[in-house]
Motif scaffolding. Structure first.
Motif, PDB file in Angstrom:
ATOM      1  N   LEU A  27       0.804  -1.226   0.000  1.00 22.35           N
ATOM      2  CA  LEU A  27       0.000   0.000   0.000  1.00 22.35           C
ATOM      3  C   LEU A  27       0.839   1.279   0.000  1.00 22.35           C
ATOM      4  N   TYR A  28       1.871   1.306   0.843  1.00 28.72           N
ATOM      5  CA  TYR A  28       2.591   2.566   1.092  1.00 28.72           C
ATOM      6  C   TYR A  28       4.059   2.565   0.683  1.00 28.72           C
ATOM      7  N   GLY A  29       4.683   1.381   0.598  1.00 29.29           N
ATOM      8  CA  GLY A  29       6.106   1.330   0.315  1.00 29.29           C
ATOM      9  C   GLY A  29       6.942   1.488   1.578  1.00 29.29           C
ATOM     10  N   VAL A  30       8.245   1.475   1.417  1.00 31.43           N
ATOM     11  CA  VAL A  30       9.181   1.524   2.540  1.00 31.43           C
ATOM     12  C   VAL A  30       9.140   2.876   3.240  1.00 31.43           C
ATOM     13  N   ARG A  31       9.214   3.945   2.467  1.00 31.58           N
ATOM     14  CA  ARG A  31       9.337   5.286   3.047  1.00 31.58           C
ATOM     15  C   ARG A  31       8.151   5.666   3.921  1.00 31.58           C
ATOM     16  N   LYS A  32       6.940   5.338   3.456  1.00 34.99           N
ATOM     17  CA  LYS A  32       5.731   5.811   4.132  1.00 34.99           C
ATOM     18  C   LYS A  32       5.207   4.857   5.202  1.00 34.99           C
ATOM     19  N   THR A  33       5.803   3.681   5.316  1.00 27.15           N
ATOM     20  CA  THR A  33       5.378   2.755   6.366  1.00 27.15           C
ATOM     21  C   THR A  33       6.200   3.030   7.615  1.00 27.15           C
ATOM     22  N   THR A  34       5.510   3.276   8.718  1.00 26.08           N
ATOM     23  CA  THR A  34       6.201   3.582   9.976  1.00 26.08           C
ATOM     24  C   THR A  34       6.004   2.444  10.975  1.00 26.08           C
ATOM     25  N   VAL A  35       6.872   2.408  11.974  1.00 24.12           N
ATOM     26  CA  VAL A  35       6.714   1.441  13.062  1.00 24.12           C
ATOM     27  C   VAL A  35       5.389   1.699  13.774  1.00 24.12           C
ATOM     28  N   ASP A  36       5.025   2.966  13.918  1.00 28.18           N
ATOM     29  CA  ASP A  36       3.742   3.311  14.558  1.00 28.18           C
ATOM     30  C   ASP A  36       2.564   2.678  13.816  1.00 28.18           C
ATOM     31  N   GLU A  37       2.597   2.732  12.489  1.00 28.51           N
ATOM     32  CA  GLU A  37       1.525   2.138  11.684  1.00 28.51           C
ATOM     33  C   GLU A  37       1.484   0.627  11.885  1.00 28.51           C
ATOM     34  N   LEU A  38       2.642  -0.004  11.913  1.00 27.75           N
ATOM     35  CA  LEU A  38       2.712  -1.462  12.053  1.00 27.75           C
ATOM     36  C   LEU A  38       2.183  -1.916  13.409  1.00 27.75           C
ATOM     37  N   VAL A  39       2.609  -1.238  14.497  1.00 29.77           N
ATOM     38  CA  VAL A  39       2.171  -1.677  15.829  1.00 29.77           C
ATOM     39  C   VAL A  39       0.674  -1.414  16.027  1.00 29.77           C
ATOM     40  N   LYS A  40       0.177  -0.366  15.402  1.00 27.70           N
ATOM     41  CA  LYS A  40      -1.260  -0.077  15.473  1.00 27.70           C
ATOM     42  C   LYS A  40      -2.048  -1.211  14.808  1.00 27.70           C
ATOM     43  N   ARG A  41      -1.580  -1.666  13.659  1.00 29.44           N
ATOM     44  CA  ARG A  41      -2.268  -2.730  12.926  1.00 29.44           C
ATOM     45  C   ARG A  41      -2.227  -4.067  13.680  1.00 29.44           C
ATOM     46  N   VAL A  42      -1.116  -4.309  14.376  1.00 28.96           N
ATOM     47  CA  VAL A  42      -0.954  -5.586  15.090  1.00 28.96           C
ATOM     48  C   VAL A  42      -1.487  -5.477  16.522  1.00 28.96           C
ATOM     49  N   ASN A  43      -1.746  -4.250  16.959  1.00 28.52           N
ATOM     50  CA  ASN A  43      -2.280  -3.991  18.294  1.00 28.52           C
ATOM     51  C   ASN A  43      -1.303  -4.404  19.401  1.00 28.52           C
ATOM     52  N   ILE A  44      -0.069  -3.926  19.261  1.00 27.62           N
ATOM     53  CA  ILE A  44       0.952  -4.153  20.292  1.00 27.62           C
ATOM     54  C   ILE A  44       1.605  -2.811  20.633  1.00 27.62           C
ATOM     55  N   PRO A  45       2.201  -2.691  21.824  1.00 22.45           N
ATOM     56  CA  PRO A  45       2.923  -1.461  22.149  1.00 22.45           C
ATOM     57  C   PRO A  45       4.171  -1.327  21.266  1.00 22.45           C
ATOM     58  N   LYS A  46       4.583  -0.089  21.060  1.00 19.57           N
ATOM     59  CA  LYS A  46       5.747   0.157  20.194  1.00 19.57           C
ATOM     60  C   LYS A  46       7.004  -0.545  20.721  1.00 19.57           C
ATOM     61  N   THR A  48       7.252  -3.306  22.138  1.00 21.67           N
ATOM     62  CA  THR A  48       7.205  -4.742  21.822  1.00 21.67           C
ATOM     63  C   THR A  48       7.786  -5.008  20.435  1.00 21.67           C
ATOM     64  N   PHE A  49       7.558  -4.071  19.515  1.00 23.01           N
ATOM     65  CA  PHE A  49       8.090  -4.239  18.159  1.00 23.01           C
ATOM     66  C   PHE A  49       9.590  -4.524  18.217  1.00 23.01           C
ATOM     67  N   TYR A  50      10.302  -3.752  19.054  1.00 20.85           N
ATOM     68  CA  TYR A  50      11.760  -3.849  19.101  1.00 20.85           C
ATOM     69  C   TYR A  50      12.267  -5.097  19.826  1.00 20.85           C
ATOM     70  N   LEU A  51      11.359  -5.850  20.454  1.00 14.99           N
ATOM     71  CA  LEU A  51      11.741  -7.162  20.987  1.00 14.99           C
ATOM     72  C   LEU A  51      11.859  -8.183  19.859  1.00 14.99           C
ATOM     73  N   PHE A  52      11.218  -7.859  18.716  1.00  6.53           N
ATOM     74  CA  PHE A  52      11.190  -8.784  17.584  1.00  6.53           C
ATOM     75  C   PHE A  52      12.119  -8.363  16.446  1.00  6.53           C
ATOM     76  N   PHE A  53      12.184  -7.059  16.194  1.00  6.90           N
ATOM     77  CA  PHE A  53      12.996  -6.542  15.084  1.00  6.90           C
ATOM     78  C   PHE A  53      13.708  -5.277  15.540  1.00  6.90           C
ATOM     79  N   GLU A  54      14.988  -5.151  15.156  1.00  3.50           N
ATOM     80  CA  GLU A  54      15.718  -3.953  15.586  1.00  3.50           C
ATOM     81  C   GLU A  54      15.334  -2.716  14.793  1.00  3.50           C
ATOM     82  N   SER A  55      14.700  -2.905  13.628  1.00  7.21           N
ATOM     83  CA  SER A  55      14.250  -1.766  12.821  1.00  7.21           C
ATOM     84  C   SER A  55      13.172  -2.235  11.848  1.00  7.21           C
ATOM     85  N   LYS A  56      12.448  -1.285  11.289  1.00  4.69           N
ATOM     86  CA  LYS A  56      11.446  -1.658  10.279  1.00  4.69           C
ATOM     87  C   LYS A  56      12.134  -2.241   9.055  1.00  4.69           C
TER      88      LYS A  56
END
Length: 200
Positions: A27-46, A48-56
């Protein structure tokens, strides 16, 4: 103190992050996809994202590798099903089908929009190097599995297939209405040489 997750929870969160990352890339590509957007979609705190991946970027890289492996596994199954009497037409059709799967995927948009190049530049150098080495090996490995071809020129055939793949970046210049026919001709030309070389 970071929350601990069960093995099932970890697998579920990682799977969901990868699914949503692929959706966002489309939908958005690399530039426009943010960690905030990803965690919102998965419904996890921000955090928590970094427990799984060091960066988008590392997440996107894993999504691309997973898609690559899925395509390769499917192609390997099709190649293994080929018999010794495989024809140039059949092999051309099989390889053209692979290119069409890529063209219909999120990866095609990343390639043609320049996002894949941007992503590779943002990855740690050792990750990018590993990707290139793995990709080189997998194409050569796939070609070497094809019955009836000369194995002496596998590196050249692999490079030719990569060059054909890169022509997708110039679909507009080649002519969108004729691109699939041109792609078929280029693939068939390489395939014919694979078989001709084996007869010399």
């Amino acid at each position: 103190m970071p929350k601990t997750f069960t093995k099932n929870e970890r697998e579920y969160i990682k799977k969901r992050l990868m699914e949503e990352a692929q959706n966002c890339l489309k939908l958005y590509g690399v530039r426009k996809t943010t960690v905030d957007e990803l965690v919102k979609r998965v419904n996890i705190p921000k955090g928590t994202f970094y427990l799984f991946f060091e960066s988008k970027e590392i997440l996107f890289y894993e999504v691309i590798c997973s898609f690559h492996d899925e395509l390769q596994t499917g192609l390997m199954r099709e190649i293994e099903a080929l018999d010794e009497k495989v024809s140039a037409d059949r092999l051309t059709k099989l390889l053209l089908g692979l290119y069409k799967k890529i063209e219909g995927s999120f990866l095609y948009k990343l390639i043609t929009g320049g996002d894949l190049e941007l992503l590779m530049r943002k990855l740690p150098p050792q990750v990018a190097r590993t990707h290139v080495e793995k990709d080189d090996f997998s194409i050569e490995q796939l070609i070497s599995m094809i019955p009836g071809i000369n194995r002496d020129n596998i590196k050249a055939f692999s490079a030719a297939m990569r060059a054909i793949f890169l022509s997708m970046l110039h679909k507009h210049e080649i002519g969108e209405d004729m691109f699939e026919d041109a792609l078929r001709l280029m693939i068939r030309g390489v395939v014919m040489q694979m078989f001709e070389e084996s007869l010399k």
